[in-house]
Scaffold this motif. Structure first.
Motif, PDB file in Angstrom:
ATOM      1  N   THR A   1       0.835  -1.195   0.000  1.00 48.18           N
ATOM      2  CA  THR A   1       0.000   0.000   0.000  1.00 48.18           C
ATOM      3  C   THR A   1       0.873   1.250   0.000  1.00 48.18           C
ATOM      4  N   GLU A   2       0.243   2.356  -0.301  1.00 49.58           N
ATOM      5  CA  GLU A   2       0.980   3.620  -0.302  1.00 49.58           C
ATOM      6  C   GLU A   2       1.478   3.968   1.091  1.00 49.58           C
ATOM      7  N   ASP A   3       0.667   3.684   2.090  1.00 48.13           N
ATOM      8  CA  ASP A   3       1.080   3.963   3.466  1.00 48.13           C
ATOM      9  C   ASP A   3       2.287   3.106   3.859  1.00 48.13           C
TER      10      ASP A   3
ATOM     11  N   LEU B   1      14.155   1.071  -1.608  1.00 47.88           N
ATOM     12  CA  LEU B   1      12.968   0.675  -0.858  1.00 47.88           C
ATOM     13  C   LEU B   1      13.169  -0.729  -0.307  1.00 47.88           C
ATOM     14  N   SER B   2      12.871  -0.888   0.988  1.00 48.63           N
ATOM     15  CA  SER B   2      13.001  -2.176   1.652  1.00 48.63           C
ATOM     16  C   SER B   2      11.641  -2.604   2.191  1.00 48.63           C
ATOM     17  N   LEU B   3      11.111  -3.701   1.647  1.00 52.23           N
ATOM     18  CA  LEU B   3       9.824  -4.251   2.069  1.00 52.23           C
ATOM     19  C   LEU B   3       9.982  -5.724   2.449  1.00 52.23           C
ATOM     20  N   HIS B   4      11.031  -6.059   3.138  1.00 52.03           N
ATOM     21  CA  HIS B   4      11.268  -7.445   3.521  1.00 52.03           C
ATOM     22  C   HIS B   4      10.461  -7.792   4.776  1.00 52.03           C
ATOM     23  N   GLN B   5      10.077  -9.061   4.875  1.00 49.75           N
ATOM     24  CA  GLN B   5       9.355  -9.598   6.026  1.00 49.75           C
ATOM     25  C   GLN B   5       8.053  -8.836   6.299  1.00 49.75           C
ATOM     26  N   GLN B   6       7.274  -8.614   5.246  1.00 51.32           N
ATOM     27  CA  GLN B   6       5.992  -7.928   5.377  1.00 51.32           C
ATOM     28  C   GLN B   6       4.809  -8.843   5.031  1.00 51.32           C
ATOM     29  N   GLU B   7       5.063 -10.147   4.848  1.00 47.53           N
ATOM     30  CA  GLU B   7       4.023 -11.121   4.507  1.00 47.53           C
ATOM     31  C   GLU B   7       3.280 -10.723   3.227  1.00 47.53           C
TER      32      GLU B   7
ATOM     33  N   HIS C   1       1.774  -2.252  -7.752  1.00 55.62           N
ATOM     34  CA  HIS C   1       1.774  -0.788  -7.560  1.00 55.62           C
ATOM     35  C   HIS C   1       3.161  -0.144  -7.587  1.00 55.62           C
ATOM     36  N   ILE C   2       4.225  -0.881  -7.411  1.00 56.63           N
ATOM     37  CA  ILE C   2       5.544  -0.252  -7.272  1.00 56.63           C
ATOM     38  C   ILE C   2       5.953   0.443  -8.565  1.00 56.63           C
ATOM     39  N   ASP C   3       5.647  -0.158  -9.729  1.00 57.66           N
ATOM     40  CA  ASP C   3       6.056   0.450 -10.999  1.00 57.66           C
ATOM     41  C   ASP C   3       5.293   1.737 -11.302  1.00 57.66           C
ATOM     42  N   LYS C   4       4.188   1.989 -10.602  1.00 51.15           N
ATOM     43  CA  LYS C   4       3.424   3.217 -10.818  1.00 51.15           C
ATOM     44  C   LYS C   4       3.833   4.321  -9.847  1.00 51.15           C
ATOM     45  N   TRP C   5       4.205   3.945  -8.640  1.00 54.63           N
ATOM     46  CA  TRP C   5       4.473   4.946  -7.603  1.00 54.63           C
ATOM     47  C   TRP C   5       5.952   5.278  -7.456  1.00 54.63           C
ATOM     48  N   CYS C   6       6.843   4.357  -7.799  1.00 55.18           N
ATOM     49  CA  CYS C   6       8.282   4.549  -7.540  1.00 55.18           C
ATOM     50  C   CYS C   6       9.064   4.274  -8.815  1.00 55.18           C
ATOM     51  N   ARG C   7       8.946   5.141  -9.796  1.00 51.14           N
ATOM     52  CA  ARG C   7       9.601   4.933 -11.087  1.00 51.14           C
ATOM     53  C   ARG C   7      11.120   5.091 -11.016  1.00 51.14           C
TER      54      ARG C   7
END
Length: 472
Positions: free
Chosen positions: A5-7, A26-32, A38-44
């Motif tokens: 999510t954006e949050d 960006l680090s999204l490890h261990q978030q289940e 969405h990443i390709d739209k928000w974080c180009r």
């Protein structure tokens, strides 16, 4: 199920002031996380992306990340390499400990001409005969594979043996696909059996609390809902249910199972259910704390230190004021602090938590001031007292004090009176401009000779000497 999510991205972008459109790491490890979205739209502008130790089953929605250099997807449920052709700047890809059985899918990485490092250890394909030769011959831009450098001689030999190795890899892939299909069928059959058992069992809640349905029925049938209470579970029954749940949990963890994407998801679902059951059994509910009493019913202010901050209160007799020094956190934003000075007390709200202190003397709220130290972050509140005259040093004698007071009173009286200088108009020496201009307009007057004075009787001592000529 964890979702991107954006949050979630903003919470992990604190190093970039929570701005996501210009985010480079960006680090999204261990978030289940179970799906990459969405990443390709928000974080180009991403260059580094960490997604290890999640439950992602497919590589998707990253093809627009043209600047991506490093992608870490270790410890996930990925079974095929795909949808990475658009990552033009990709130089390092980590797919350690996944479920990749289609080794031929590495051919899709031939479009990533800048790819230098690839990690595939811990995947089923890494156990195939000829695995390394196949990857080295297929991806000629690679410099490192599974942390080991690719020598020039190794690549030449792999290219020479590529036709035989490719045929060998295809046969092993077919065998793996058949085994994998059987595992999926077995998992599906078990899930269906569990669903059937759940439907045939007695109608209970997930935590076995049957009284929830009874209370709901009563509430819908009775008109007066405020006085209805659900029956309570006996303490012994609750303990029994806890023991049963612990036995089921122990049985789940002791049950042998294959290491597959389905088994990982099943473990995740079991942990989520166990967590919810424990919350329901223990009755852990967030209790809303009643607002803290700051002023009693009879109007008396209380001393409160909810933020638990150190403070000091000084009575500055020299300046006739009370000074409060509150040890606010050094890096806290000043917008989170609210100061309220009253005649008998001072209140400081720090991040919604009140600090209130009763003052030893009455002060002037309108003349009070609050400042923060730029070095320590402390909040200093200066509150002038009411109804007292500021005096000098304590050691001054009464006579000196009275003389000073008299001089101050005279000075004050003079400042209030308007003093004007008065000059006698008859004695001023300033020329009359009007007369000067008028004299310039008139013609000069002739000097007339004075009449000749003839000595007479009025001057008895006069003697006329004929030898002296007359004064004409």
């Amino acid at each position: 199920m964890g979702r991107i999510t954006e949050d979630l991205i903003r919470r992990n972008a604190e190093h970039n002031d929570c701005i996501i459109f210009s985010l480079e790491e960006l680090s999204l490890h261990q978030q289940e996380i179970e799906r990459l979205e969405h990443i390709d739209k928000w974080c180009r502008d991403l260059k580094i992306l960490y997604l290890q130790n999640n439950f992602i089953g497919k590589i998707e929605n990253v093809s627009k990340l043209k600047k991506l250099e490093y992608l870490n997807l270790a410890l996930n449920n990925i079974e095929k390499i795909e949808n990475l052709e658009g990552c033009e700047g990709l130089t390092k890809l980590d797919l350690t400990v996944n479920f990749i059985g289609e080794l031929s899918s590495v051919k899709t990485l031939q479009h990533n001409i800048h790819l230098k490092e690839l990690f595939l250890m811990g995947n089923p394909c890494a156990d195939f005969d000829g695995y390394r030769d196949f990857v080295v011959a297929t991806l000629q831009q690679l410099k490192w594979l599974d942390g080991k450098e690719i020598e020039r001689s190794e690549r030449i030999q792999a290219l020479q043996n590529f036709p035989a190795v490719e045929q060998q890899i295809r046969e092993q892939e077919k065998a793996y696909c058949l085994t994998r299909a059987k595992d999926k069928e077995e998992t599906q059959r078990k899930l269906q059996e569990e669903e059937n058992e759940g439907k045939g069992s007695s109608h209970t809640d997930s935590d076995g609390c049957w009284f929830t349905d009874i209370s709901t029925t009563l509430l819908s049938s009775e008109e007066n809902k405020d006085h209805i209470q659900a029956p309570q579970i006996p303490e012994g029954e609750c303990k029994k249910k806890k023991s049963d749940s612990s036995e089921d949990d122990l049985e789940f963890w002791n049950k042998p199972s294959l290491y597959t994407p389905e088994s990982r998801l099943e473990t995740l679902r079991h942990m989520e259910k166990q967590r919810k059951d424990q919350e329901k059994l223990s009755g852990k509910k967030k209790k809303v704390k009643p607002p803290r009493v700051l002023i009693t019913e009879d109007g008396r202010a209380l001393n409160v230190n909810e933020p638990k901050l150190d403070f000091s209160l000084k009575d500055d007799e020299k300046r006739n004021q009370i000074v409060l020094d509150l040890a606010v956190y050094r890096y806290m934003d000043t917008s989170l602090i609210d100061v309220d000075v009253q005649p008998t007390y001072v209140r400081v709200t720090v991040k919604g938590k009140p600090f209130q202190l009763v003052l030893p003397a009455e002060v002037k709220p309108d003349s009070s001031s609050a400042q923060r130290s730029q070095t320590t972050g402390h909040l200093v509140v200066c509150m002038p007292k009411v109804g007292e005259v500021i005096t000098g040093c304590q050691g001054t004698s009464p006579s000196v004090k009275s003389a000073r007071d008299l001089g101050r009173a005279q000075t004050h009286r003079r400042s209030q009176q308007v003093e004007r200088l008065e000059v006698d108009p008859s004695k001023h020496s300033f020329p009359d401009v009007a007369n000067i201009v008028q004299e310039e307009r008139h013609t000069p007057r002739r000097v007339q000779s004075e009449p000749k004075r003839i000595p007479g009787e009025e001057d008895p001592g006069f003697e006329d000497n004929p030898e002296v000529p007359p004064l004409i």
